[in-house]
Design a protein around this motif. Sequence first.
Motif, PDB file in Angstrom:
ATOM      1  N   ALA A 198       0.906  -1.025  -0.058  1.00 36.98           N
ATOM      2  CA  ALA A 198      -0.052  -0.181   0.126  1.00 36.98           C
ATOM      3  C   ALA A 198       1.029   1.190  -0.018  1.00 36.98           C
ATOM      4  O   ALA A 198       0.558   2.190  -0.606  1.00 36.98           O
ATOM      5  N   TYR A 199       1.812   1.312   0.645  1.00 39.94           N
ATOM      6  CA  TYR A 199       2.645   2.533   0.949  1.00 39.94           C
ATOM      7  C   TYR A 199       3.958   2.547   0.038  1.00 39.94           C
ATOM      8  O   TYR A 199       4.363   3.476  -0.457  1.00 39.94           O
ATOM      9  N   LEU A 200       4.460   1.361  -0.048  1.00 39.66           N
ATOM     10  CA  LEU A 200       5.938   1.241  -0.925  1.00 39.66           C
ATOM     11  C   LEU A 200       5.702   0.911  -2.481  1.00 39.66           C
ATOM     12  O   LEU A 200       6.523   1.034  -3.080  1.00 39.66           O
ATOM     13  N   GLY A 201       4.439   0.643  -2.768  1.00 41.96           N
ATOM     14  CA  GLY A 201       4.072   0.364  -4.224  1.00 41.96           C
ATOM     15  C   GLY A 201       4.676   1.357  -5.162  1.00 41.96           C
ATOM     16  O   GLY A 201       5.117   1.124  -6.079  1.00 41.96           O
ATOM     17  N   ALA A 202       4.244   2.614  -4.875  1.00 40.46           N
ATOM     18  CA  ALA A 202       4.539   3.715  -5.656  1.00 40.46           C
ATOM     19  C   ALA A 202       5.957   4.274  -5.110  1.00 40.46           C
ATOM     20  O   ALA A 202       6.782   4.743  -5.924  1.00 40.46           O
ATOM     21  N   ALA A 203       6.193   4.447  -3.734  1.00 32.84           N
ATOM     22  CA  ALA A 203       7.371   5.151  -3.195  1.00 32.84           C
ATOM     23  C   ALA A 203       8.433   4.578  -3.584  1.00 32.84           C
ATOM     24  O   ALA A 203       9.624   5.107  -3.591  1.00 32.84           O
ATOM     25  N   ALA A 204       8.642   3.046  -3.776  1.00 34.37           N
ATOM     26  CA  ALA A 204       9.699   2.358  -4.154  1.00 34.37           C
ATOM     27  C   ALA A 204      10.419   3.150  -5.365  1.00 34.37           C
ATOM     28  O   ALA A 204      11.866   2.844  -5.608  1.00 34.37           O
ATOM     29  N   ARG A 205       9.672   3.727  -6.243  1.00 39.14           N
ATOM     30  CA  ARG A 205      10.515   4.420  -7.555  1.00 39.14           C
ATOM     31  C   ARG A 205      11.124   5.673  -7.285  1.00 39.14           C
ATOM     32  O   ARG A 205      11.630   6.286  -8.186  1.00 39.14           O
TER      33      ARG A 205
END
Length: 487
Positions: A198-205
Motif C-alpha cells: 500500500a505504501y511502498l508500491g509507488a514510493a519505491a520508484r
Amino acid sequence: MVIVGGGSCGSVLAARLSEDPACSVLLIEAGAGGAVRGPSPAHILPIGPGSPRTRHYATTLRRGVAGALVRGCGLGGSGAVNGAYFVRATPADLDAWGSAVGGRSGRTGWSYGDTLPYFRRSEDDYDFGSSALHGDAGPVPVSRRTAESWSTVTARFVAAAGAMGFHAEPDKNAGGPAGVGPVPCNIDRGMRVDPGSAYLGAAARRPNLTVWAGTTVRALRTAAGTVHAVEVVRDGALLEVQAHNVVLAAGAIETPALLWRSGIGDPRMLGAAAVHALPGVGREFSDHPEITIPYNPAPPAGEQVSEECAAPPILEACLNLDSGDGAVEIRPYTASFGDAVPGNPPMPSVLGAALMSPWGRGRMVPHPADPWGAPRIEHHYLSDPRDKAAAAAAVDLARGLLDAAGLGAVIDGVPPRLGTSQHLSGTCPMGADPGTAVVDPRCRVHGLGGLYIADTSVFPRVPSRGPHATAVMLAERAAEFVASGLR
C-alpha cells in the motif's frame, strides 16, 4: 536517514519520509526479496513450517506450556502474512496511553483525539468513506464483509450473539460501545493489501528511497551520546553505514534484540558490553492470550451462501466485550488453521476466546550465551488471578455461543488450548521516565541522539483490539516527529 525494518511500520515510515525529495532514505530489511510483493490472498496465512516469509521464535506461554511466535519477514512484515484485521485501538486504550506518557493532549499527546487524524490519514474506508471518523484517501483499503456474503459459521455466530442480547457493532473502528459485528480488514476484492504494497508500491520508484533487502543490521554505532552509524551484513560483506538519524522498526522482538547487541539496555544484564543504560528494554510486555475451543462442525442446515463465501478471510466478524472483568474477544474462525496455513497438518475447527486487556506481563531477555541467538521470551500468561478468572468466564461464554449458534459439538477429550494472538507489544515502551521507558512521547530513545523507535515495541500496553491499524497510525505519527527533527 536509515530505517531498520521494512514491515508494517517501516513501510509507512519509508514512504512518508521520502515524500520530501531532500530527505535521502535507506530502508534495510533482513528478509529476502527487494521488490514489493503486492496483494496476496487474504484467506491464506503463509506462516506455516518452512515459509520463507516468516521467522519463528520459541516462547513459554506459562509454566510448562511452550508456544511459538511468528513474525513476518520481508517487505510488508507481519502485515503481509497475518489475518488482515485492521482494527483500531479503542478511545479508552488511547486515552490511557496519553495519560501514561505524560499528557492527554498537545502535539506529543497520544489520546484518541490526538491520534484520530492519523488513523483517518492511513485508510481508504470503502464502507464509511470520508467523515469525522474515517478517511477515504489513505493508502490502506479497509472493508467489511456484508451479512449477505458471510460464511455459514459467521452468520450463525452473529445471529446467536444477537439472540443472547449482545448488541450490534457495525463499525468496530468508530469508537463506540463494544458488541458483535464485522471485522474491518485491509482487504480489496479478496486480496490482503499490506502496508508494504500500500505504501511502498509507488514510493519505491523515488530516487531518494533505497531499499536493501536481505541485509542484516548487526549493531548500532554510538559516540558521545549519539547514534552515528549502523553496522550491516550485505551480500556477505560487513559494512558500516553512516547515518544522521536511525529509526528502528524491526518489531517487538528484533528491535530490543538489536538494542542489546548494541550495548543498549539494562547494565545488569549486559555487563561489560553496556554502553547506554536503559533498564526498560525487554523489562515487560503484554500480549493477548487466546484459548481455542475445538469442535466438530455441524452439517449445513440448508443455508443459502453466496459464491463470494468460497474463500472468506479467516475472521469475518467477532464479539467484543468491555466489562469490569476486562475486555474479551470471541472469534468464530471461518476455517481451521490446518486449512488456512499451508504446511500445517489437519486441525479441528476452533472458536477463539481472547483476553484483550490482560493483567499479566511477560519478560524478554537476551540469549544467555549468544548475542545473535533468539531472545528468551516468557509470556507469563494467566499468572495473575484476575486473568485466570477472566479466561474461565470467556471460555464459558464461548461454549455457550457455540451451542446457541449450532456450529457443532465440542470434541470430547480435547481440552481448550492456550495460545497467543501474536500481538506482542511494549518491549521498548514509551514514557517520560528513562528508568522504565525506552522512548519519549516523540518516539526518541531516551538519552541517545539520532535514534527513534516506531513499532509495536513502544506501545505502553497492547491495545484491547488487534494492533495492526494502531501500528500504522503510530508510524504515520512518528514520521512527522522524525521529519520535524530533520528541519
